[in-house]
Design a protein around this motif. Structure first.
Motif, short mmCIF file in Angstrom:
data_model
loop_
_atom_site.label_atom_id
_atom_site.label_comp_id
_atom_site.label_asym_id
_atom_site.label_seq_id
_atom_site.Cartn_x
_atom_site.Cartn_y
_atom_site.Cartn_z
N ASP A 21 19.41 -90.66 38.89
CA ASP A 21 20.76 -90.11 38.64
C ASP A 21 21.04 -88.87 39.48
O ASP A 21 22.15 -88.68 39.98
N LYS A 22 20.01 -88.02 39.61
CA LYS A 22 20.20 -86.78 40.37
C LYS A 22 20.52 -87.08 41.83
O LYS A 22 21.38 -86.45 42.46
N ALA A 23 19.83 -88.07 42.38
CA ALA A 23 20.05 -88.45 43.78
C ALA A 23 21.45 -89.04 43.96
O ALA A 23 22.15 -88.73 44.93
N VAL A 24 21.87 -89.86 43.00
CA VAL A 24 23.22 -90.45 43.09
C VAL A 24 24.26 -89.33 43.02
O VAL A 24 25.23 -89.30 43.80
N ASP A 25 24.04 -88.37 42.11
CA ASP A 25 24.97 -87.23 42.01
C ASP A 25 25.06 -86.51 43.34
O ASP A 25 26.14 -86.11 43.79
N SER A 26 23.93 -86.34 43.98
CA SER A 26 23.90 -85.62 45.26
C SER A 26 24.67 -86.40 46.33
O SER A 26 25.40 -85.80 47.13
N VAL A 27 24.53 -87.72 46.35
CA VAL A 27 25.27 -88.53 47.34
C VAL A 27 26.76 -88.29 47.12
O VAL A 27 27.51 -88.02 48.07
N VAL A 28 27.18 -88.35 45.87
CA VAL A 28 28.62 -88.20 45.56
C VAL A 28 29.11 -86.80 45.94
O VAL A 28 30.12 -86.64 46.63
N GLU A 29 28.35 -85.79 45.52
CA GLU A 29 28.79 -84.39 45.78
C GLU A 29 28.85 -84.09 47.27
O GLU A 29 29.80 -83.49 47.77
N ASN A 30 27.84 -84.54 47.99
CA ASN A 30 27.76 -84.19 49.41
C ASN A 30 28.63 -85.07 50.31
O ASN A 30 28.65 -84.88 51.53
N THR A 31 29.35 -86.00 49.70
CA THR A 31 30.29 -86.81 50.49
C THR A 31 31.72 -86.66 49.96
O THR A 31 32.59 -87.46 50.29
#
Ligand code: PPS
Length: 289
Positions: free
Chosen positions: A209-219
């Protein structure tokens, strides 16, 4: 003035960005690897957005790569000057590769391979608006005389990479193949997290979940607009003059409503219906047609 576009097998390409020799090499000699991932778009459909999403997924959500390496080195275009030879010898695993090539000019060795394609598609009216501003700010394109004239060229396909309709229909012939996925800009905009999860599933990549959140935030649009490695501010202003119009312009859906007159919109819809007849996929922007 020097020649702006050249014709390769009936499709126009910008002279400043591409050359026929490299396109021919990409088409006929480049060797696809089964683990390659291709980010395919008609221009202005969300190419750079998908470049950053794929880069982050590859790095399990770690944004370091996106923050330190320009997108054109992380997810290079295959058809731009000199790029195909770099991609050919790249030791990246998997290779992430971008292309605006229409299906019929795409790398021949792709046929029969297991390489995956994500085809991002966007409301063509918003594409036309985005491309209009891009044509004004970049020396790769001709400066449009007026928005209406530009839209007419867009509809006839008398612009680089050819007709939007032919591009979309050509690539949609792959619908149903397990190595092909369609992503709309509109779904990505409405539901970025759900879209990222869908892309991960297609790629067979499990992120926590944390990695998916990071993909969303950083894009997010705002993040990419401020990231020098994504916003093309490293490109000299004689190629892209961001004072005229920023590359990361609005990043929204439906901006066409601020640009199309009623008659132009009616004309566009008429051509759209004619050209898209028989296409089995339904798109979010077709609701009001
Ligand atoms: S290109 O030149 O073909 O590579 O351009 P492309 O990247 O396909 O399209 C540029 C448009 O995509 C918008 N964009 C985004 N929208 C929302 N979120 C994010 N993160 C994002 N990144 C890029 C960009 O703003 C251009 O659209 P317009 O409508 O001009 O703003």
């Amino acid at each position: 003035m020097s020649r702006q576009f050249f014709d390769y097998k009936g499709t126009l390409f910008p002279c400043m960005a591409c050359n026929a020799e490299d396109i021919a090499f990409a088409e006929n000699e480049f060797q696809v690897r089964d683990d390659d991932i291709y980010n395919i778009t008609y221009p202005k459909a969300g190419t750079t957005w998908m470049m950053d999403i794929l880069s982050l997924i590859k790095k399990n959500g770690d944004p370091t790569w996106n923050k330190t390496v320009p997108n054109w080195d992380r997810v290079p275009w295959i058809e731009t000057n000199g790029s195909v030879q770099k991609v050919r010898v790249s030791e990246e695993q998997p290779r992430l590769i971008t292309s605006h090539l229409p299906r019929h000019l795409f790398v021949k060795s792709f046929d029969g391979s297991k390489a995956k394609v994500i085809y991002t598609v966007r409301n063509p009216k918003d594409v036309a608006v985005s491309l209009y501003y891009f044509a004004k700010m970049t020396s790769f394109y001709k400066d449009p005389e007026s928005f209406d004239e530009f839209v007419k060229d867009f509809l006839t396909g008398d612009i680089p990479y050819g007709s939007w309709f032919d591009h979309v229909k050509g690539w949609l012939e792959m619908l149903g193949k397990e190595n092909f996925m369609v992503q709309t800009y509109e779904d990505l905009y409405k539901d970025p997290r759900g879209s990222v999860l869908k892309i991960c599933k297609f790629l067979g990549k499990e992120l926590d979940d944390k990695a998916v959140d990071s993909v969303v935030e950083n894009t997010s649009f705002q993040f990419m607009k401020e990231n020098q490695m994504s916003n093309f501010s490293l490109v000299p202003s004689n190629y892209m003059d961001q004072e005229k119009s920023p590359f990361m312009r609005k990043g929204t859906t439906g901006d066409w409503k601020n640009h199309f007159t009623e008659p132009l919109n009616e004309y566009f819809d008429k051509i759209y219906k004619e050209k898209m007849q028989g296409v089995c996929m339904k798109f979010p922007w077709e609701e009001n047609l």
